[in-house]
Design a protein around this motif. Structure first.
Motif, PDB file in Angstrom:
ATOM      1  N   VAL A 156       0.978  -1.056   0.065  1.00 18.75           N
ATOM      2  CA  VAL A 156      -0.163   0.159  -0.078  1.00 18.75           C
ATOM      3  C   VAL A 156       0.832   1.118   0.113  1.00 18.75           C
ATOM      4  O   VAL A 156       1.693   1.495   0.877  1.00 18.75           O
ATOM      5  CB  VAL A 156      -0.796   0.069   1.260  1.00 18.75           C
ATOM      6  CG1 VAL A 156      -1.847   1.230   1.083  1.00 18.75           C
ATOM      7  CG2 VAL A 156      -1.648  -1.409   1.201  1.00 18.75           C
ATOM      8  N   SER A 157       0.844   2.145  -1.102  1.00 20.11           N
ATOM      9  CA  SER A 157       1.779   3.361  -1.180  1.00 20.11           C
ATOM     10  C   SER A 157       0.771   4.566  -1.298  1.00 20.11           C
ATOM     11  O   SER A 157      -0.235   4.521  -1.675  1.00 20.11           O
ATOM     12  CB  SER A 157       2.533   3.087  -2.564  1.00 20.11           C
ATOM     13  OG  SER A 157       3.184   2.222  -2.518  1.00 20.11           O
ATOM     14  N   THR A 158       1.312   5.511  -0.201  1.00 19.29           N
ATOM     15  CA  THR A 158       0.495   6.902  -0.334  1.00 19.29           C
ATOM     16  C   THR A 158       1.485   7.936  -0.616  1.00 19.29           C
ATOM     17  O   THR A 158       2.571   7.840  -0.128  1.00 19.29           O
ATOM     18  CB  THR A 158      -0.115   7.052   1.097  1.00 19.29           C
ATOM     19  OG1 THR A 158       0.863   6.661   2.181  1.00 19.29           O
ATOM     20  CG2 THR A 158      -1.174   6.166   1.042  1.00 19.29           C
ATOM     21  N   ALA A 159       1.229   9.040  -0.843  1.00 19.98           N
ATOM     22  CA  ALA A 159       2.227  10.141  -1.119  1.00 19.98           C
ATOM     23  C   ALA A 159       2.414  10.860   0.191  1.00 19.98           C
ATOM     24  O   ALA A 159       3.667  10.835   0.544  1.00 19.98           O
ATOM     25  CB  ALA A 159       1.500  11.166  -1.938  1.00 19.98           C
ATOM     26  N   ALA A 160       1.477  10.792   1.232  1.00 19.28           N
ATOM     27  CA  ALA A 160       1.831  11.346   2.581  1.00 19.28           C
ATOM     28  C   ALA A 160       1.746  10.398   3.657  1.00 19.28           C
ATOM     29  O   ALA A 160       1.104   9.211   3.179  1.00 19.28           O
ATOM     30  CB  ALA A 160       0.611  12.607   2.775  1.00 19.28           C
ATOM     31  N   PRO A 161       2.330  10.549   4.469  1.00 18.90           N
ATOM     32  CA  PRO A 161       2.373   9.654   5.580  1.00 18.90           C
ATOM     33  C   PRO A 161       1.010   8.976   6.013  1.00 18.90           C
ATOM     34  O   PRO A 161       0.391   9.890   6.225  1.00 18.90           O
ATOM     35  CB  PRO A 161       3.344  10.085   6.772  1.00 18.90           C
ATOM     36  CG  PRO A 161       4.080  11.027   5.973  1.00 18.90           C
ATOM     37  CD  PRO A 161       3.356  11.615   4.890  1.00 18.90           C
ATOM     38  N   ALA A 162       0.785   7.698   6.373  1.00 17.22           N
ATOM     39  CA  ALA A 162      -0.428   7.470   6.833  1.00 17.22           C
ATOM     40  C   ALA A 162      -0.337   6.150   7.400  1.00 17.22           C
ATOM     41  O   ALA A 162       0.344   5.355   7.213  1.00 17.22           O
ATOM     42  CB  ALA A 162      -1.492   7.335   5.657  1.00 17.22           C
ATOM     43  N   ARG A 163      -1.334   5.768   8.350  1.00 14.99           N
ATOM     44  CA  ARG A 163      -1.474   4.623   9.047  1.00 14.99           C
ATOM     45  C   ARG A 163      -2.808   4.119   8.942  1.00 14.99           C
ATOM     46  O   ARG A 163      -3.877   4.651   8.673  1.00 14.99           O
ATOM     47  CB  ARG A 163      -1.201   4.932  10.268  1.00 14.99           C
ATOM     48  CG  ARG A 163       0.107   5.290  10.921  1.00 14.99           C
ATOM     49  CD  ARG A 163       0.427   5.288  12.339  1.00 14.99           C
ATOM     50  NE  ARG A 163       0.421   3.964  13.057  1.00 14.99           N
ATOM     51  CZ  ARG A 163       1.195   3.119  13.276  1.00 14.99           C
ATOM     52  NH1 ARG A 163       2.229   3.143  12.763  1.00 14.99           N
ATOM     53  NH2 ARG A 163       0.624   1.807  13.922  1.00 14.99           N
ATOM     54  N   LEU A 164      -2.803   2.733   9.081  1.00 14.05           N
ATOM     55  CA  LEU A 164      -4.259   1.800   9.068  1.00 14.05           C
ATOM     56  C   LEU A 164      -5.104   2.478  10.247  1.00 14.05           C
ATOM     57  O   LEU A 164      -4.443   2.624  11.529  1.00 14.05           O
ATOM     58  CB  LEU A 164      -3.946   0.531   9.133  1.00 14.05           C
ATOM     59  CG  LEU A 164      -3.400  -0.155   7.975  1.00 14.05           C
ATOM     60  CD1 LEU A 164      -3.090  -1.539   8.177  1.00 14.05           C
ATOM     61  CD2 LEU A 164      -4.278   0.020   6.824  1.00 14.05           C
ATOM     62  N   THR A 165      -6.175   2.750   9.860  1.00  9.66           N
ATOM     63  CA  THR A 165      -7.181   2.994  11.253  1.00  9.66           C
ATOM     64  C   THR A 165      -7.315   1.833  12.123  1.00  9.66           C
ATOM     65  O   THR A 165      -7.316   0.639  11.753  1.00  9.66           O
ATOM     66  CB  THR A 165      -8.456   3.433  10.869  1.00  9.66           C
ATOM     67  OG1 THR A 165      -9.135   2.355   9.854  1.00  9.66           O
ATOM     68  CG2 THR A 165      -8.276   4.638   9.573  1.00  9.66           C
ATOM     69  N   ALA A 166      -7.903   1.905  13.206  1.00  6.98           N
ATOM     70  CA  ALA A 166      -8.309   0.710  14.421  1.00  6.98           C
ATOM     71  C   ALA A 166      -9.086   0.115  13.608  1.00  6.98           C
ATOM     72  O   ALA A 166      -9.327  -1.070  13.718  1.00  6.98           O
ATOM     73  CB  ALA A 166      -8.627   1.464  15.527  1.00  6.98           C
TER      74      ALA A 166
END
Length: 210
Positions: A132-142
């Motif tokens: 899973v690639s994103t331009a901005a830092p991101a985390r999986l939600t709970a």
């Protein structure tokens, strides 16, 4: 030690230090290199007729400059007979999330099943890798992590089942489709400006049923 050799060993030391950066949480710096290896191996034979294992791992690397991810599933059945058949099942699901521009990614995903002198045996290896690639830092939600945990529980049940190899393959693929659909939703990630992530799936299924 001369100056040339000193500089050489310093460069080697710095490279080793960089390659050693591997974490399941977000990397702290965009210069980080993330490395992970996951996999399962099963062997069924005349002493242990059934061997089944599965793995479902999630690695959230955050912002990285480069990443290497290996995922492997190896299943082997050896020396059983049609009247006393073996069953060997290995399934490995690996989820990787990362962010950054022009990330250098090396992704290896292998599933390999072998029957050795094993009449009537069922042997299945399935390797599934989700990047899973994103331009901005991101985390999986709970919520996303909770839903992935539910899929993991169903994978445990599937790998331990006595389903024929063909049915097991179809159901493993169905679980993989669920994972991809979930990871493709912007609402599955926390980010300052949510956008649809890029999700690449690598799948390799190998199986025998004699």
């Amino acid at each position: 030690m001369n100056a040339h050799l000193s500089r050489h060993f310093l460069r080697v030391g710095l490279l080793a230090a960089g390659l050693a950066v591997a974490a399941t949480g977000p990397a702290q710096a965009a210069e980080a290199v993330a490395i992970t290896h996951d996999g399962v191996r099963t062997t069924a034979d005349h002493r242990h007729h059934i061997d089944h294992r599965d793995s479902f791992t999630i690695h959230q690397f955050g912002s990285v400059a480069a990443a290497r991810a290996d995922n492997r599933a190896d299943a082997r059945s050896v020396g059983c007979t049609a009247d006393d058949a073996c069953r060997s099942v290995a399934l490995s699901f690996q989820v990787i999330t990362l962010s950054g521009h022009d990330v250098r990614l090396s992704a290896v995903n292998n599933g390999h099943a072998v029957n050795e002198h094993c009449d009537g045996c069922q042997t299945l290896a399935g390797a599934y890798q989700f990047v899973v690639s994103t331009a901005a830092p991101a985390r999986l939600t709970a919520d996303a992590q909770h839903r992935l945990a539910d899929i993991h529980r169903r994978l445990d049940t599937l790998s331990a089942s006595r389903l024929p190899a063909a049915d097991l393959r179809r159901q493993a693929d169905a679980l993989a489709d669920e994972v991809k659909a979930l990871l493709s939703q912007p609402t599955s990630l926390t980010a300052a400006h949510p956008a649809r992530p890029s999700v690449k799936v690598h799948r390799q299924l190998d199986g025998w049923q004699h």
